[in-house]
Design a protein around this motif. Structure first.
Motif, PDB file in Angstrom:
ATOM      1  N   THR A  10      72.873  48.909 -22.289  1.00  0.00           N
ATOM      2  CA  THR A  10      73.832  49.332 -23.749  1.00  0.00           C
ATOM      3  C   THR A  10      73.063  49.571 -24.943  1.00  0.00           C
ATOM      4  N   GLY A  11      72.029  50.459 -24.823  1.00  0.00           N
ATOM      5  CA  GLY A  11      71.389  51.125 -26.092  1.00  0.00           C
ATOM      6  C   GLY A  11      72.090  52.283 -26.369  1.00  0.00           C
ATOM      7  N   VAL A  12      70.938  53.523 -27.048  1.00  0.00           N
ATOM      8  CA  VAL A  12      71.585  54.441 -27.507  1.00  0.00           C
ATOM      9  C   VAL A  12      72.373  55.527 -26.589  1.00  0.00           C
ATOM     10  N   ILE A  13      72.021  55.607 -25.265  1.00  0.00           N
ATOM     11  CA  ILE A  13      72.485  56.604 -24.604  1.00  0.00           C
ATOM     12  C   ILE A  13      73.585  55.746 -23.931  1.00  0.00           C
ATOM     13  N   GLY A  14      73.466  54.701 -23.644  1.00  0.00           N
ATOM     14  CA  GLY A  14      74.683  53.824 -23.041  1.00  0.00           C
ATOM     15  C   GLY A  14      76.014  54.043 -23.843  1.00  0.00           C
ATOM     16  N   ALA A  15      75.913  54.134 -25.212  1.00  0.00           N
ATOM     17  CA  ALA A  15      77.175  54.215 -26.087  1.00  0.00           C
ATOM     18  C   ALA A  15      77.702  55.830 -25.751  1.00  0.00           C
ATOM     19  N   VAL A  35      69.995  43.310 -20.253  1.00  0.00           N
ATOM     20  CA  VAL A  35      69.141  42.209 -20.254  1.00  0.00           C
ATOM     21  C   VAL A  35      69.151  41.375 -21.677  1.00  0.00           C
ATOM     22  N   ASP A  36      69.665  42.386 -22.498  1.00  0.00           N
ATOM     23  CA  ASP A  36      69.889  41.561 -24.109  1.00  0.00           C
ATOM     24  C   ASP A  36      71.414  41.352 -23.996  1.00  0.00           C
ATOM     25  N   ALA A  37      71.803  40.028 -23.727  1.00  0.00           N
ATOM     26  CA  ALA A  37      73.162  39.480 -23.655  1.00  0.00           C
ATOM     27  C   ALA A  37      73.643  39.703 -24.971  1.00  0.00           C
ATOM     28  N   VAL A  69      73.318  54.485 -15.130  1.00  0.00           N
ATOM     29  CA  VAL A  69      71.938  53.848 -15.245  1.00  0.00           C
ATOM     30  C   VAL A  69      71.269  54.274 -16.795  1.00  0.00           C
ATOM     31  N   CYS A  70      71.420  53.590 -17.702  1.00  0.00           N
ATOM     32  CA  CYS A  70      70.943  53.880 -19.016  1.00  0.00           C
ATOM     33  C   CYS A  70      69.917  53.096 -19.433  1.00  0.00           C
ATOM     34  N   VAL A  71      68.857  52.623 -18.664  1.00  0.00           N
ATOM     35  CA  VAL A  71      67.778  51.715 -18.820  1.00  0.00           C
ATOM     36  C   VAL A  71      66.749  52.397 -19.433  1.00  0.00           C
ATOM     37  N   GLU A  93      70.381  58.434 -15.992  1.00  0.00           N
ATOM     38  CA  GLU A  93      69.661  59.103 -17.085  1.00  0.00           C
ATOM     39  C   GLU A  93      68.449  59.962 -16.583  1.00  0.00           C
ATOM     40  N   LYS A  94      68.197  60.960 -17.621  1.00  0.00           N
ATOM     41  CA  LYS A  94      67.011  61.669 -17.291  1.00  0.00           C
ATOM     42  C   LYS A  94      65.979  60.996 -18.169  1.00  0.00           C
ATOM     43  N   PRO A  95      64.626  61.063 -17.664  1.00  0.00           N
ATOM     44  CA  PRO A  95      64.214  61.950 -16.232  1.00  0.00           C
ATOM     45  C   PRO A  95      64.688  60.816 -14.948  1.00  0.00           C
ATOM     46  N   VAL A 119      71.755  63.307 -11.782  1.00  0.00           N
ATOM     47  CA  VAL A 119      70.647  62.990 -12.669  1.00  0.00           C
ATOM     48  C   VAL A 119      71.248  63.734 -13.891  1.00  0.00           C
ATOM     49  N   ILE A 120      71.094  63.004 -15.021  1.00  0.00           N
ATOM     50  CA  ILE A 120      71.765  63.628 -16.123  1.00  0.00           C
ATOM     51  C   ILE A 120      70.960  64.914 -16.652  1.00  0.00           C
ATOM     52  N   SER A 121      71.735  66.074 -16.752  1.00  0.00           N
ATOM     53  CA  SER A 121      70.956  67.067 -17.398  1.00  0.00           C
ATOM     54  C   SER A 121      72.261  67.814 -17.976  1.00  0.00           C
ATOM     55  N   MET A 177      58.304  64.608 -20.939  1.00  0.00           N
ATOM     56  CA  MET A 177      59.206  63.568 -20.114  1.00  0.00           C
ATOM     57  C   MET A 177      60.260  63.305 -20.539  1.00  0.00           C
ATOM     58  N   ASN A 178      60.042  62.864 -22.178  1.00  0.00           N
ATOM     59  CA  ASN A 178      61.588  62.467 -22.605  1.00  0.00           C
ATOM     60  C   ASN A 178      62.226  63.438 -23.200  1.00  0.00           C
ATOM     61  N   GLN A 179      61.926  64.306 -24.228  1.00  0.00           N
ATOM     62  CA  GLN A 179      62.442  65.180 -24.836  1.00  0.00           C
ATOM     63  C   GLN A 179      62.768  66.490 -24.214  1.00  0.00           C
ATOM     64  N   SER A 292      79.321  67.505 -23.082  1.00  0.00           N
ATOM     65  CA  SER A 292      78.573  67.891 -22.059  1.00  0.00           C
ATOM     66  C   SER A 292      78.388  66.557 -21.106  1.00  0.00           C
ATOM     67  N   HIS A 293      78.075  65.547 -21.657  1.00  0.00           N
ATOM     68  CA  HIS A 293      77.898  64.405 -20.656  1.00  0.00           C
ATOM     69  C   HIS A 293      79.202  64.103 -19.952  1.00  0.00           C
ATOM     70  N   ALA A 294      80.397  64.162 -20.799  1.00  0.00           N
ATOM     71  CA  ALA A 294      81.736  64.101 -20.191  1.00  0.00           C
ATOM     72  C   ALA A 294      81.961  64.980 -18.788  1.00  0.00           C
TER      73      ALA A 294
HETATM   74  N1  LIG Z   1      70.637  62.569 -21.989  1.00  0.00           N
HETATM   75  C1  LIG Z   1      70.096  62.407 -23.196  1.00  0.00           C
HETATM   76  O1  LIG Z   1      70.472  63.187 -24.067  1.00  0.00           O
HETATM   77  C2  LIG Z   1      69.251  61.027 -23.532  1.00  0.00           C
HETATM   78  C3  LIG Z   1      69.278  60.565 -24.989  1.00  0.00           C
HETATM   79  C4  LIG Z   1      68.627  59.575 -25.145  1.00  0.00           C
HETATM   80  C5  LIG Z   1      68.145  58.852 -24.077  1.00  0.00           C
HETATM   81  N2  LIG Z   1      68.252  59.184 -22.778  1.00  0.00           N
HETATM   82  C6  LIG Z   1      67.646  58.453 -21.591  1.00  0.00           C
HETATM   83  O2  LIG Z   1      68.249  57.152 -21.513  1.00  0.00           O
HETATM   84  C7  LIG Z   1      67.362  56.146 -21.214  1.00  0.00           C
HETATM   85  C8  LIG Z   1      67.586  54.885 -22.224  1.00  0.00           C
HETATM   86  O3  LIG Z   1      67.159  55.361 -23.432  1.00  0.00           O
HETATM   87  P1  LIG Z   1      67.894  54.892 -24.767  1.00  0.00           P
HETATM   88  O4  LIG Z   1      67.390  55.713 -25.942  1.00  0.00           O
HETATM   89  O5  LIG Z   1      69.394  54.394 -24.415  1.00  0.00           O
HETATM   90  O6  LIG Z   1      67.106  53.498 -24.837  1.00  0.00           O
HETATM   91  P2  LIG Z   1      67.522  51.934 -25.671  1.00  0.00           P
HETATM   92  O7  LIG Z   1      66.139  51.373 -25.819  1.00  0.00           O
HETATM   93  O8  LIG Z   1      68.294  52.400 -26.747  1.00  0.00           O
HETATM   94  O9  LIG Z   1      68.556  51.390 -24.705  1.00  0.00           O
HETATM   95  C9  LIG Z   1      67.755  50.825 -23.276  1.00  0.00           C
HETATM   96  C10 LIG Z   1      68.799  49.577 -22.789  1.00  0.00           C
HETATM   97  O10 LIG Z   1      68.302  49.204 -21.592  1.00  0.00           O
HETATM   98  C11 LIG Z   1      68.307  47.689 -21.799  1.00  0.00           C
HETATM   99  N3  LIG Z   1      67.533  47.183 -20.599  1.00  0.00           N
HETATM  100  C12 LIG Z   1      66.103  47.318 -20.535  1.00  0.00           C
HETATM  101  N4  LIG Z   1      65.937  46.881 -19.159  1.00  0.00           N
HETATM  102  C13 LIG Z   1      67.137  46.567 -18.643  1.00  0.00           C
HETATM  103  C14 LIG Z   1      67.222  45.984 -17.238  1.00  0.00           C
HETATM  104  N5  LIG Z   1      66.199  45.444 -16.343  1.00  0.00           N
HETATM  105  N6  LIG Z   1      68.635  45.761 -16.972  1.00  0.00           N
HETATM  106  C15 LIG Z   1      69.320  45.986 -17.911  1.00  0.00           C
HETATM  107  N7  LIG Z   1      69.382  46.390 -19.126  1.00  0.00           N
HETATM  108  C16 LIG Z   1      68.047  46.735 -19.381  1.00  0.00           C
HETATM  109  C17 LIG Z   1      67.755  47.279 -22.986  1.00  0.00           C
HETATM  110  O11 LIG Z   1      67.781  45.896 -23.436  1.00  0.00           O
HETATM  111  C18 LIG Z   1      68.318  48.367 -24.050  1.00  0.00           C
HETATM  112  O12 LIG Z   1      69.586  47.938 -24.370  1.00  0.00           O
HETATM  113  C19 LIG Z   1      66.012  56.667 -21.091  1.00  0.00           C
HETATM  114  O13 LIG Z   1      66.012  56.983 -19.753  1.00  0.00           O
HETATM  115  C20 LIG Z   1      66.276  57.898 -21.742  1.00  0.00           C
HETATM  116  O14 LIG Z   1      65.276  58.956 -21.570  1.00  0.00           O
HETATM  117  C21 LIG Z   1      68.861  60.400 -22.367  1.00  0.00           C
END
Ligand SMILES: NC(=O)c1ccc[n+]([C@@H]2O[C@H](COP(=O)([O-])OP(=O)(O)OC[C@H]3O[C@@H](n4cnc5c(N)ncnc54)[C@H](O)[C@@H]3O)[C@@H](O)[C@H]2O)c1
Length: 341
Positions: A10-15, A35-37, A69-71, A93-95, A119-121, A177-179, A292-294
């Motif tokens: 539930t981090g950046v991309i989870g939202a 994992v961060d409750a 899967v947004c971990v 999520e990518k990659p 796989v998200i693209s 790999m990331n951007q 685009s995600h939608a």
């Molecule tokens: N498609 C896009 O445009 C885009 C943009 C940003 C990130 N991403 C991808 O999304 C993924 C996450 O990136 P982010 O920026 O959201 O990271 P982030 O650190 O903001 O969020 C990741 C979350 O995963 C949780 N986490 C870690 N291990 C875990 C586990 N074993 N079980 C459950 N939760 C767990 C963390 O506590 C954290 O809240 C990466 O693979 C990144 O490449 C994609």
């Protein structure tokens, strides 16, 4: 039929996934976990859904049909395989992961379980890419000559310091790999399979173990050639750019929109830039266009309903990863790296 989604991470991309699910009439967010409750509870409260204590509890829910899967990237396969084995469809999520072995395990697990895997693209669903792909598929651009993919972005050291997984080989990978992965996937989608890359990667402006700048020359199986550039050290950050040249002309896409189109037999067009939505990841990691995600989630649901492969499959995610790993290998060895698939 409404499908229930779960989100793990539930981090950046989870939202962004939660916002994308909310846009789809045939989808609802059933539950999340992290994992961060504390983070999961706050995220769930804001979205009006339950936070489950762990992945097992999320997967045990009968109202969860699809899991996003947004971990961190290096955990995609490990988590995704558990999702597949629970019989849930997968949005990863990518990659796809950071190693081909992990990618193969995930693809096999989804196949064995008979669940869909995308796989998200998301940029494949951007309007400019849809139009460019149409021009390629109907032959308007002619025979492919040259393809250039460029991601000149900017990330601060604070970005890399914001989570321990960022900027590591095991969990993240570098700028490419990331951007850069987004436009690597688009380049391969438009130009076809890659035969060989020659690359130089370096860490210019950050205290990280991975590269923040990479440059590659690409030879495609078709005989066409190309370049890949990716950086997180390019202040202030520029539009992501894909330029495809065929024997009949050139089309340029910037941040998902056609920025230039010059085709034999038609007047050259440089469309006025669309209104700036502020949704460029050039300098802001959280500025991701939800539409685009939608569209990619909607494609996954349609693939499930009709039994076809999703538009961006597991093997598509593996193809982009293979190119990126070949770039890293070539930079490491100082020699061209040949691709197998
Ligand atoms: N498609 C896009 O445009 C885009 C943009 C940003 C990130 N991403 C991808 O999304 C993924 C996450 O990136 P982010 O920026 O959201 O990271 P982030 O650190 O903001 O969020 C990741 C979350 O995963 C949780 N986490 C870690 N291990 C875990 C586990 N074993 N079980 C459950 N939760 C767990 C963390 O506590 C954290 O809240 C990466 O693979 C990144 O490449 C994609």
């Amino acid at each position: 039929m409404t499908r229930g989604f779960g989100i793990v991470g539930t981090g950046v991309i989870g939202a962004i996934h939660a916002d994308a699910i909310a846009l789809l009439p045939s989808a609802r967010l059933a539950a999340v976990t992290d994992v961060d409750a504390v983070a999961a509870a706050a995220f769930a409260a804001a979205r009006g859904c339950p936070a489950e204590p762990d992945l097992g509890a999320l997967l045990a829910r009968r109202d969860v049909d699809v899991v996003c899967v947004c971990v961190p990237s290096g955990l995609h396969a490990a988590i995704g395989i558990q999702v597949a084995e629970a019989g849930k469809h997968l949005v990863v999520e990518k990659p796809i992961d950071v190693s081909l072995e992990a990618a193969d395990r995930l693809i096999d697990a989804a196949r064995t379980a008979g669940v869909a895997l995308t796989v998200i693209s998301q940029h494949r669903f951007d309007p400019g890419l849809v139009e460019l792909k149409r021009l390629l598929d109907d032959g308007t651009l002619g025979r492919l000559v040259l393809g250039e993919a460029s991601t000149k972005w900017y990330r601060t050291q604070a970005y890399y310091d914001s989570a321990p997984w960022r900027g590591t080989y095991a969990m993240d990978g570098g700028s490419l790999m990331n951007q850069g992965v987004h436009y690597v996937d688009l380049l391969r989608w438009c130009m076809g399979p890659v035969a060989e890359v020659s690359a130089v990667c370096s860490t210019q402006a950050h205290q990280i173990e991975v590269e923040d700048t990479s440059l590659a020359v690409v030879r495609f199986v078709s005989g066409a050639v190309g370049t890949i550039l990716s950086s997180t050290a390019a202040f202030p950050g520029f539009p992501q750019r894909l330029e495809i040249t065929g024997t009949q002309g050139t089309v340029t896409v910037e941040d998902g929109r056609i920025a230039g189109r010059a085709l034999t037999g038609e007047a050259a067009a440089n469309p006025a830039p669309a209104a700036d939505t502020g949704l460029s990841g050039a300098a802001d990691p959280a500025a991701v266009d939800i539409a685009s995600h939608a569209a990619q989630l909607a494609d996954l649901l349609d693939a499930v309903d009709t039994g076809r492969e999703p538009a961006v499959s597991g093997p598509d995610g593996r193809d982009a990863l293979e190119i990126i790993l070949a770039v890293y290998e070539s930079s490491r060895t100082g020699r061209p790296a040949r691709l197998r698939s």
